[in-house]
Design a protein around this motif. Structure first.
Motif, PDB file in Angstrom:
ATOM      1  N   LEU A  89     -93.038  94.741  17.455  1.00 36.64           N
ATOM      2  CA  LEU A  89     -91.728  95.201  17.920  1.00 36.64           C
ATOM      3  C   LEU A  89     -91.566  96.701  17.713  1.00 36.64           C
ATOM      4  N   LEU A  90     -92.056  97.187  16.572  1.00 29.60           N
ATOM      5  CA  LEU A  90     -91.990  98.619  16.311  1.00 29.60           C
ATOM      6  C   LEU A  90     -92.810  99.387  17.335  1.00 29.60           C
ATOM      7  N   LEU A  91     -93.977  98.846  17.672  1.00 26.85           N
ATOM      8  CA  LEU A  91     -94.819  99.483  18.678  1.00 26.85           C
ATOM      9  C   LEU A  91     -94.124  99.504  20.029  1.00 26.85           C
ATOM     10  N   ILE A  92     -93.498  98.371  20.386  1.00 29.09           N
ATOM     11  CA  ILE A  92     -92.772  98.312  21.663  1.00 29.09           C
ATOM     12  C   ILE A  92     -91.610  99.301  21.662  1.00 29.09           C
ATOM     13  N   TRP A  93     -90.849  99.314  20.554  1.00 27.00           N
ATOM     14  CA  TRP A  93     -89.704 100.228  20.454  1.00 27.00           C
ATOM     15  C   TRP A  93     -90.158 101.682  20.531  1.00 27.00           C
ATOM     16  N   HIS A  94     -91.240 101.976  19.805  1.00 28.61           N
ATOM     17  CA  HIS A  94     -91.723 103.350  19.764  1.00 28.61           C
ATOM     18  C   HIS A  94     -92.268 103.768  21.131  1.00 28.61           C
ATOM     19  N   THR A  95     -92.989 102.850  21.769  1.00 30.75           N
ATOM     20  CA  THR A  95     -93.519 103.151  23.104  1.00 30.75           C
ATOM     21  C   THR A  95     -92.379 103.374  24.090  1.00 30.75           C
ATOM     22  N   ARG A  96     -91.360 102.500  24.020  1.00 28.23           N
ATOM     23  CA  ARG A  96     -90.199 102.664  24.913  1.00 28.23           C
ATOM     24  C   ARG A  96     -89.510 104.001  24.638  1.00 28.23           C
ATOM     25  N   ARG A  97     -89.405 104.348  23.351  1.00 32.41           N
ATOM     26  CA  ARG A  97     -88.784 105.616  22.989  1.00 32.41           C
ATOM     27  C   ARG A  97     -89.568 106.798  23.556  1.00 32.41           C
ATOM     28  N   LEU A  98     -90.905 106.709  23.445  1.00 33.17           N
ATOM     29  CA  LEU A  98     -91.729 107.776  23.993  1.00 33.17           C
ATOM     30  C   LEU A  98     -91.594 107.852  25.514  1.00 33.17           C
ATOM     31  N   VAL A  99     -91.549 106.667  26.156  1.00 36.25           N
ATOM     32  CA  VAL A  99     -91.391 106.645  27.613  1.00 36.25           C
ATOM     33  C   VAL A  99     -90.051 107.259  28.013  1.00 36.25           C
ATOM     34  N   LEU A 100     -88.985 106.884  27.273  1.00 32.03           N
ATOM     35  CA  LEU A 100     -87.668 107.445  27.572  1.00 32.03           C
ATOM     36  C   LEU A 100     -87.638 108.952  27.325  1.00 32.03           C
ATOM     37  N   GLN A 101     -88.295 109.376  26.228  1.00 30.10           N
ATOM     38  CA  GLN A 101     -88.351 110.806  25.952  1.00 30.10           C
ATOM     39  C   GLN A 101     -89.103 111.540  27.059  1.00 30.10           C
ATOM     40  N   ARG A 102     -90.214 110.925  27.491  1.00 26.20           N
ATOM     41  CA  ARG A 102     -90.989 111.541  28.569  1.00 26.20           C
ATOM     42  C   ARG A 102     -90.165 111.598  29.859  1.00 26.20           C
ATOM     43  N   GLN A 103     -89.444 110.491  30.134  1.00 25.02           N
ATOM     44  CA  GLN A 103     -88.614 110.464  31.332  1.00 25.02           C
ATOM     45  C   GLN A 103     -87.513 111.514  31.247  1.00 25.02           C
ATOM     46  N   ALA A 104     -86.904 111.612  30.034  1.00 22.00           N
ATOM     47  CA  ALA A 104     -85.853 112.620  29.850  1.00 22.00           C
ATOM     48  C   ALA A 104     -86.420 114.026  30.025  1.00 22.00           C
ATOM     49  N   PHE A 105     -87.631 114.226  29.488  1.00 21.94           N
ATOM     50  CA  PHE A 105     -88.263 115.534  29.637  1.00 21.94           C
ATOM     51  C   PHE A 105     -88.557 115.834  31.103  1.00 21.94           C
ATOM     52  N   GLU A 106     -89.083 114.827  31.820  1.00 17.79           N
ATOM     53  CA  GLU A 106     -89.379 115.024  33.238  1.00 17.79           C
ATOM     54  C   GLU A 106     -88.099 115.273  34.034  1.00 17.79           C
ATOM     55  N   ASP A 107     -87.018 114.526  33.674  1.00 21.74           N
ATOM     56  CA  ASP A 107     -85.740 114.746  34.360  1.00 21.74           C
ATOM     57  C   ASP A 107     -85.215 116.152  34.090  1.00 21.74           C
ATOM     58  N   ALA A 108     -85.332 116.570  32.811  1.00 20.42           N
ATOM     59  CA  ALA A 108     -84.875 117.914  32.460  1.00 20.42           C
ATOM     60  C   ALA A 108     -85.713 118.975  33.169  1.00 20.42           C
ATOM     61  N   LEU A 109     -87.042 118.714  33.221  1.00 21.28           N
ATOM     62  CA  LEU A 109     -87.926 119.659  33.908  1.00 21.28           C
ATOM     63  C   LEU A 109     -87.592 119.719  35.400  1.00 21.28           C
ATOM     64  N   HIS A 110     -87.345 118.525  35.986  1.00 18.64           N
ATOM     65  CA  HIS A 110     -86.987 118.490  37.402  1.00 18.64           C
ATOM     66  C   HIS A 110     -85.660 119.211  37.644  1.00 18.64           C
TER      67      HIS A 110
END
Length: 435
Positions: free
Chosen positions: A226-247
């Protein structure tokens, strides 16, 4: 300076990595600790089961050899009886040492070794007794173990009694011999009952411990997943937020590159790019191009300052955008100069639009700090239907028309292209009105 900055960046990156992996490290360490604890507990329980087997076998051997000694009087049988009896007595001494306050670990170690336990198992036997003797299954097993103390004492005394009787020769009294043999058999039965209970309790406890520890391992494993899933989701969301901010940043920079920062209109660069694209398809329809210069804009700046001038430019830009078609483009080309691109617009419509803009500006009154200013504009109009017209040529024609409008007295529309001039003079001359 640069080295300090680089070092600080590396240190921050290292701390960020530590922050990212620390939850996983903690769960893995917890998982390893639980696994190690499970192995240690199961190994210690197994050692007690093995010790019980050794204890039970030695106790039975002691009864067996003592019975043989009673029948034969052979001293070697008594020696074997003593050696066998030393095993349960050693375990008994070990238990007594662990029940003392304070605990005598060394005495317990010697006792367990005398009890025939493997040296590698002794530490686990002591550890399990010291820290888990209050656990229900182990507490019950210890109770069964302690219940054999009087029997061991009786067996020990019994052996000494038999030896003392046999010092004078074999026992001749058949009834006496029968009594001693029967008593030995009864002791053996009592030992067996307690030994079986001890073994049963340990078995049940071992199975309970196995289920408990298995459950703990499953829970920690699920937690890790669960921690791995949560952490992976967090990283994905962070990456998405970064890509959105970059866009968003790219869009902002692109917007800034093509728009005027003050008025929000397209700038000269975007205006010329759009004009070029419209010129490329000019054959599809007439293209209207309007250049507009505000008259006496310098008076507002000089009288009230640049803030007033900026406010005037923003209000004029909003006025120019009113009633525009979706394909029309309004741009600020610099200073007080504006441009309009009117795709698929006939010359008559282009002139009509320019005149309506001139009239709207004439009717517009700019107020600043209780001062009112008349706003007029000189407007140049050119209409292009020739696909061979260049960007420079189109701008030059519109600019020349605008210049001629200024020369002829401002506040008017001047049309390029050899057509009759369309000049509209304001109904009342006004440049600056007093407050």
């Amino acid at each position: 300076m640069f080295r300090r900055t680089a070092t600080s960046t590396k240190g921050h990156s290292f701390l960020h990595v530590i922050k990212l992996v620390s939850p996983f490290v903690m769960v893995v360490v917890l998982q390893a600790a639980i696994a190690g604890f499970s192995l240690e507990v199961m190994s210690s329980v197994r050692a007690y089961v093995a010790g019980e087997a050794m204890w039970s076998r030695s106790q039975k051997n002691a009864v067996y050899f003592l019975n043989l000694y009673l029948q034969s009087g052979d001293a070697s049988q008594f020696t074997q009886y003593q050696a066998s009896l030393a095993v349960p007595i050693g375990d008994e001494f070990a238990r007594w040492a662990l029940e003392r306050d304070p605990i005598d670990v060394e005495a317990a170690r010697i006792g367990f070794l005398q009890g025939g336990n493997h040296p590698d198992d002794v530490a686990g036997l002591i550890w399990l007794f010291r820290y888990f003797n209050r656990v229900s299954f182990l507490q019950e097993a210890i109770r069964e173990w302690a219940a054999t103390d009087p029997m061991l004492l009786e067996l020990s005394v019994f052996g000494e009694v038999i030896r003392s009787e046999l010092e004078n020769g074999p026992v001749r009294d058949a009834s006496r011999l029968q009594f001693l043999s029967s008593r030995l058999s009864e002791l053996n039965t009592q030992f067996t009952v307690h030994a079986n209970r001890f073994s049963t309790v340990l078995g049940e406890g071992s199975r309970a411990i196995k289920l408990t520890l298995t459950g703990l391992n499953i829970v920690t494993a699920v937690t890790l997943i669960l921690l791995l899933i949560w952490h992976t989701r967090r990283l994905v969301l962070q990456r998405q937020a970064f890509e959105d901010a970059l866009h968003a940043e790219k869009e902002r920079l692109a917007w800034q590159a093509s728009h005027d920062w003050l008025t929000g209109l397209s700038n000269r660069r975007a205006f010329e790019a759009r004009l070029q694209s419209e010129l490329d398809v000019a054959a599809a329809g007439s293209l209207g191009l309007i250049l507009l210069d505000l008259d006496q804009f310098k008076n507002v700046n000089d009288s009230c300052g640049h803030l007033a001038g900026d406010s005037l430019l923003c209000q004029v830009s909003r006025l120019l955008q009113q009633d525009r078609h979706p394909r029309d483009l309004v741009a600020r080309l610099g200073g007080d100069e504006f441009g309009l691109i009117l795709p698929q617009c006939s010359p008559a419509n282009a002139v009509d639009i320019a005149e309506r803009l001139r009239r709207s500006l004439e009717l517009f009154s700019f107020a600043w700090d209780d001062r009112y200013f008349a706003v007029t504009a000189s407007i140049g109009v050119t209409c292009i239907a020739d696909a061979s017209t260049t960007l420079e040529g189109a701008m030059r024609r519109a600019d020349a028309a605008c210049y001629r409008a200024k020369e002829k007295g401002r506040n008017r529309v001047q049309v390029d292209g050899g057509r009759p001039d369309v000049i509209v003079v304001a109904a009342r001359p006004r440049e600056v009105a007093r407050a």
